[in-house]
Enzyme design. Structure first.
Site, mmCIF file in Angstrom:
data_model
loop_
_atom_site.group_PDB
_atom_site.id
_atom_site.type_symbol
_atom_site.label_atom_id
_atom_site.label_comp_id
_atom_site.label_asym_id
_atom_site.label_seq_id
_atom_site.Cartn_x
_atom_site.Cartn_y
_atom_site.Cartn_z
ATOM 1 N N GLU A 33 0.875 -1.159 0.000
ATOM 2 C CA GLU A 33 0.000 0.000 0.000
ATOM 3 C C GLU A 33 0.923 1.223 0.000
ATOM 4 O O GLU A 33 1.802 1.322 0.861
ATOM 5 C CB GLU A 33 -0.881 -0.005 1.261
ATOM 6 N N ARG A 257 5.020 -12.861 9.624
ATOM 7 C CA ARG A 257 5.697 -11.613 9.282
ATOM 8 C C ARG A 257 7.012 -11.531 10.026
ATOM 9 O O ARG A 257 7.209 -12.158 11.067
ATOM 10 C CB ARG A 257 4.812 -10.403 9.548
ATOM 11 N N LYS A 267 4.344 0.929 9.291
ATOM 12 C CA LYS A 267 4.473 2.216 8.609
ATOM 13 C C LYS A 267 3.833 3.332 9.426
ATOM 14 O O LYS A 267 4.306 4.458 9.412
ATOM 15 C CB LYS A 267 3.823 2.131 7.229
HETATM 16 P P1 ATP Z 1 2.689 -2.042 7.903
HETATM 17 O O1 ATP Z 1 1.908 -2.640 9.031
HETATM 18 O O2 ATP Z 1 4.114 -1.854 8.190
HETATM 19 O O3 ATP Z 1 2.048 -0.830 7.326
HETATM 20 P P2 ATP Z 1 1.474 -3.579 5.903
HETATM 21 O O4 ATP Z 1 1.336 -5.033 5.975
HETATM 22 O O5 ATP Z 1 0.271 -2.759 6.151
HETATM 23 O O6 ATP Z 1 2.673 -3.153 6.804
HETATM 24 P P3 ATP Z 1 1.605 -3.396 3.077
HETATM 25 O O7 ATP Z 1 2.073 -2.277 2.251
HETATM 26 O O8 ATP Z 1 0.166 -3.734 3.065
HETATM 27 O O9 ATP Z 1 2.081 -3.105 4.546
HETATM 28 O O10 ATP Z 1 2.470 -4.694 2.786
HETATM 29 C C1 ATP Z 1 2.855 -5.160 1.518
HETATM 30 C C2 ATP Z 1 3.241 -6.602 1.641
HETATM 31 O O11 ATP Z 1 4.339 -6.750 2.533
HETATM 32 C C3 ATP Z 1 2.108 -7.427 2.200
HETATM 33 O O12 ATP Z 1 2.006 -8.616 1.455
HETATM 34 C C4 ATP Z 1 2.518 -7.685 3.619
HETATM 35 O O13 ATP Z 1 2.000 -8.891 4.076
HETATM 36 C C5 ATP Z 1 4.038 -7.698 3.524
HETATM 37 N N1 ATP Z 1 4.633 -7.322 4.796
HETATM 38 C C6 ATP Z 1 4.417 -6.195 5.497
HETATM 39 N N2 ATP Z 1 5.093 -6.209 6.657
HETATM 40 C C7 ATP Z 1 5.779 -7.375 6.690
HETATM 41 C C8 ATP Z 1 6.658 -7.996 7.626
HETATM 42 N N3 ATP Z 1 6.989 -7.397 8.768
HETATM 43 N N4 ATP Z 1 7.172 -9.204 7.315
HETATM 44 C C9 ATP Z 1 6.861 -9.805 6.168
HETATM 45 N N5 ATP Z 1 6.032 -9.292 5.245
HETATM 46 C C10 ATP Z 1 5.487 -8.096 5.488
HETATM 47 MG MG MG Z 2 -1.469 -2.820 4.954
#
Ligand code: ATP
Ligand code: MG
Length: 538
Positions: A33, A257, A267
């Protein structure tokens, strides 16, 4: 005999799917995102998704999951593309969930026509209340019985902007007593007047994650949609949408994760650090972002190596930051150019050196036989480290002090004769003589020395600033720490140190990695200029 690495559970599934002919080739995606910069957790996901495609001869799409206009920005899109490329991966297609808004709208209409979606006028609180609890079924409401015609008309009016934000939502009609709360008539669309970074003001209704993600996978014909464990309860809905719409059957798989010690990985929290000025920017070298790590001097190789070593798990765990640091050191040791920098200088005058100056040669990297040498100017006045001189040397002190001899790296052996102090009693100057037959590499002097010191010729030295970074947080496991994560910030995570460097550094490539002898690894900061050289301690 070659040792075969055993396959992890996702690799197992893929190799079976290929062997059985279920797929001729695989297509994965990385779906960020664009609401922030990528962090090391995303690097894990990138390495996994792109790595699987590489390993099995498939492809990977980069898809921006941009269905939440309020928090998204083109700056984030650009930074994400830069980071993925820097990590060494190439996407097959650059996709945007927002490009599917028309298609997603059509999908929603199809669900209404099948009697599987309805417009609900309830408030968010009412909907939550009517959903029941994990142990009690939901009650629902009368809107659930709206006719197809009424729903079609209302949904079209939602799209046309007839209602205020939050006044109505579109919900799936599934099962209000499902043990999975996500299946209790989840929201599919909400009304939100926000400018979208790609579609502008064209839309005032936006699909929810659960109505965008699976369908986007399906539109792109993604075979294996890999995400993190928190999406397990969403999988039933993912499958339900695809099945009801009769579209390409993508499948979702979940892994744990990445969590790491001494840092936060969300983020939202990282944005707070930036906005509240706890760090300079998203790419501050103390941040766990990919851009921060790049600026700090971490290499893409070492991050990929780290992601590879941690493997993938089905259960949440926390990885030691020191493993990442180990991977970085391992790579830098192979590639870093050795340079000499003095941070806390005292003058060393070589009283019998009457050549004025000469150019010496020092090897760039003892680990690399092809690393070559560089020119290092030598003269009768050098800077050495204050800590490398002791007025009354202790027995095991192998550096410089009255009567002691030491080798100057890539230069000569010098013997201390005397020293001078200022009014406060601080050493200012050390006087020594050198042995003309002791030149490094052609030493015939026979003088036994145990210590080697780094040094910089005073008149050739260039001033530099070193940014010495420490951990941003003081506690290992921030997720389990009570209270606000910012209460655990290390008050001194950055020290700026003035130093004298050998002149080669002024002309070295911007992307060169360095080891400053006896100090550690350094990398030129993105804000460094020829007039004000700045290096970050990696
Ligand atoms: P955040 O909570 O940091 O905002 P998010 O999961 O909302 O992370 P996205 O931009 O939706 O962020 O994530 C893009 C991809 O990266 C998704 O497939 C998510 O599952 C993966 N991802 C995000 N954080 C991690 C992590 N700590 N370890 C492994 N994969 C991750
Ligand atoms: Mg997300």
């Amino acid at each position: 005999m070659s040792e075969e690495k055993s396959l992890n559970f996702i690799e197992e599934i893929i190799s079976q799917d290929l062997a059985s002919g279920k797929y001729a080739s695989i297509l994965t995606r990385f779906p960020p995102e664009p609401n922030g910069y990528l962090h090391i957790g995303h690097a894990k996901s990138i390495c996994l998704n792109f790595g699987l495609a590489k390993q099995f001869g498939g492809k990977t799409n980069l898809r921006f999951d941009d269905t939440n206009p309020a928090k998204e920005d083109i700056e984030y899109v650009d930074s994400i593309k830069e980071d993925v490329k820097w990590l060494g991966f190439e996407w097959a297609k650059e996709c945007y969930a927002s490009d599917y808004f028309d298609q997603l709208y059509t999908f929603a209409v199809q669900l209404i026509e099948k009697g599987l979606a309805y417009v609900d006028d309830s408030s968010a609180a009412e909907i939550a209340e009517q959903k029941g609890t994990p142990t009690a079924p939901g009650t629902g409401n009368a809107f659930r019985n709206r006719t197809e015609a009424e729903n079609l008309e209302l949904f079209a009016a939602m799209k046309a902007g007839k209602y205020a934000d939050g006044e109505k939502v579109l919900r799936a009609k599934i099962d209000l007593s499902s043990p999975n709360m996500h299946m209790r008539d989840p929201l599919l669309y909400r009304i939100k007047r926000a400018h979208h970074h790609r579609t502008g003001d064209q839309w005032c209704i936006y699909p929810m994650y659960d109505f965008a993600h699976g369908q986007s996978d399906s539109i792109e014909n993604i075979t294996h949609s890999v995400c993190t464990l928190e999406f397990i309860p969403h999988r039933a809905l993912y499958d339900w949408c695809i099945e009801q719409l009769g579209i390409y059957p993508s499948h979702q798989y979940e892994f744990a994760r990445l969590n790491m010690t001494y840092t936060v990985m969300s983020k939202r929290k990282l944005l707070q650090l930036v906005e509240e000025g706890h760090v300079e920017s998203w790419d501050d070298p103390r941040m766990p972002t990919i851009s921060g790590m790049r600026r700090r001097g971490y290499t893409a190789d070492s991050i990929r190596d780290f992601c590879d070593r941690i493997g993938i798990a089905k259960r949440e765990n926390i990885i030691d930051l020191s493993l990442l640091e180990f991977c970085v050191r391992e790579h830098l040791n192979k590639i870093a150019q050795r340079r000499m920098v003095v941070t806390n200088p005292i003058k060393l005058v070589i009283t019998n050196y009457d050549k004025g100056e000469e150019i010496l040669h020092s090897e760039n990297n003892p680990e690399d036989p092809n690393g070559g040498t560089r020119d290092v100017p030598f003269s009768n006045e050098l800077w050495i480290e204050r800590e490398d001189f002791m007025e009354e040397p202790t027995k095991k002190y192998f550096r410089l002090g009255p009567g002691l001899s030491v080798r100057l790296k890539s230069a000569y052996i010098v013997s201390c004769e005397s020293f001078e102090k200022d009014a406060e009693g601080n050493i200012t100057t050390v006087y020594a003589t050198y042995n003309v037959d002791s030149k490094s590499g052609q030493d015939t002097s026979g003088i036994p020395v145990k210590g080697t010191l780094h040094w910089v010729s005073a008149k050739h030295a260039v001033p530099v600033v070193l940014n010495e970074y420490d951990r941003l947080f003081n506690v290992e496991d921030l997720a389990s720490a009570e209270g606000d994560f910012k209460d655990y910030m290390n008050p001194i995570s950055l020290k700026k140190v003035n130093a004298f460097a050998e002149p080669a550094l002024a002309n070295d490539a911007l992307d060169a990695r360095f080891q400053f002898l006896r100090k550690g690894y350094f990398y030129q900061d993105t804000k460094s200029t020829k007039d004000k050289l700045v290096f970050n301690r990696t």
